[in-house]
Enzyme design. Structure first.
Site, mmCIF file in Angstrom:
data_model
loop_
_atom_site.group_PDB
_atom_site.id
_atom_site.type_symbol
_atom_site.label_atom_id
_atom_site.label_comp_id
_atom_site.label_asym_id
_atom_site.label_seq_id
_atom_site.Cartn_x
_atom_site.Cartn_y
_atom_site.Cartn_z
ATOM 1 N N LYS A 1 0.401 4.958 8.427
ATOM 2 C CA LYS A 1 0.996 5.333 7.139
ATOM 3 C C LYS A 1 -0.082 5.442 6.059
ATOM 4 C CE LYS A 1 2.333 2.062 4.630
ATOM 5 N NZ LYS A 1 1.795 1.180 3.560
ATOM 6 N N THR B 1 0.876 -1.176 0.000
ATOM 7 C CA THR B 1 0.000 0.000 0.000
ATOM 8 C C THR B 1 0.909 1.219 0.000
ATOM 9 O OG1 THR B 1 -1.758 -1.137 1.180
ATOM 10 C CG2 THR B 1 -1.804 1.265 1.232
ATOM 11 N N LYS C 1 -7.346 1.332 -2.778
ATOM 12 C CA LYS C 1 -6.929 0.878 -1.452
ATOM 13 C C LYS C 1 -7.153 1.980 -0.412
ATOM 14 C CE LYS C 1 -5.256 -1.644 1.826
ATOM 15 N NZ LYS C 1 -3.921 -2.221 1.956
#
Length: 288
Positions: free
Chosen positions: A239, A96, A171
């Protein structure tokens, strides 16, 4: 069968690599810590000492590393993937990462006659082990079609979202939905406990109704049993939320639910839980 090089053998990466090995693909592996690869090597994978060595020998290179900076490092530079792969190689980043970096990899790959996809995943450690990940893919349609048989060894819900970077954008949608939902799951369990109910019985009722979600079915039982081991790290979730908020800001889109979840997880990380699973957010409620 095409030789696959797999870079990154963390909580999810190792299981994903193992599923490719079980499917019969010749597998080359590299991780910064060789010990992580020992059991895969015993099962038939071939260890490569550097990213460059792996890239030179593989027909398909898959990366599943930690942060965008790790992706940048592994793809670019003299010892990176793109400087060392053969023409016609397929490279699939399943980390990701940022849509911008996905587009950068795509363009750099194209200049070298290499085919690139961004294909981040959802499903955590369980999905990775069972080969039932959701995979969101960005890149050229024909490249997606060529790589789909490989992706089908890793996941069951595989959707081509659009051009390069589209997989990463999808995502972000996934992480945005999870972020606020995790707060709701924790608060529901905290309420059940405080009101004197049996939280496991409550789960039995609400997980089958309109409140149902993956987090409620898979992570809530871990919360109640005190299992905070990572299926997905708190630090990696922070993150992801940071990336999503930065991308939203570029689009002039306000996401207050996501901002709240990120601040709560940052507090959790400061309390020493950065290497716990995302379900550790529940600790905030049981410790109050």
């Amino acid at each position: 069968m095409k030789t696959i090089g797999f870079i990154g053998l963390g909580v999810m990466g190792k299981s994903m690599a193992r599923n490719l090995l079980k499917a019969g693909y010749p597998l080359l592996v590299y991780s910064r810590t060789k010990e992580k690869a020992n059991d895969l090597i015993e099962e038939g994978a071939v260890w490569k000492e550097t990213v460059a060595q792996l890239a030179k020998e593989a027909d398909v290179v898959i990366t599943m590393v930690g942060y965008p900076k790790d992706v940048e490092e592994v793809y670019f530079g003299e010892e990176g993937i793109l400087a060392n792969v053969k023409e016609g190689t397929y490279v699939i980043d399943m980390t990701t990462s940022t849509p911008t970096l996905a587009e950068k990899i795509y363009q750099a790959a194209k200049e070298r006659n290499v085919y690139a996809l961004d294909a981040p995943v959802s499903g955590g450690d369980i999905g990775a082990k069972e080969g039932k990940l959701t995979i969101m893919v960005g890149g050229d349609e024909e490249v997606f079609s060529a790589c789909k048989p490989i992706l089908e060894r890793l996941g069951t819900n595989i959707v081509h979202q659009g051009k390069a970077g589209a997989g990463q954008h999808a995502k972000m949608c996934n992480q945005i939905a999870i972020a606020s939902n995790m707060i709701g799951v924790c608060e529901a369990l905290a309420y059940a406990k405080r009101s004197g109910l049996d939280p496991f019985k409550v789960l039995e009722s609400i997980s089958q109704g309109a409140a149902g979600s993956w987090s409620l079915s898979n992570l809530a039982p871990r919360m109640l049993s005190g299992d905070f081991k990572p299926g997905f790290y708190v630090k990696h979730f922070i993150k992801d939320m940071k990336i999503a908020l930065e991308e939203a800001e570029k689009m002039n889109l306000q996401l207050p639910g996501l901002a709240l979840a990120k601040s709560m997880y940052e507090e959790l990380a400061k309390a020493g839980e950065e290497n716990s699973g995302t379900q550790a957010l529940y600790k905030r409620y049981i410790q109050e």
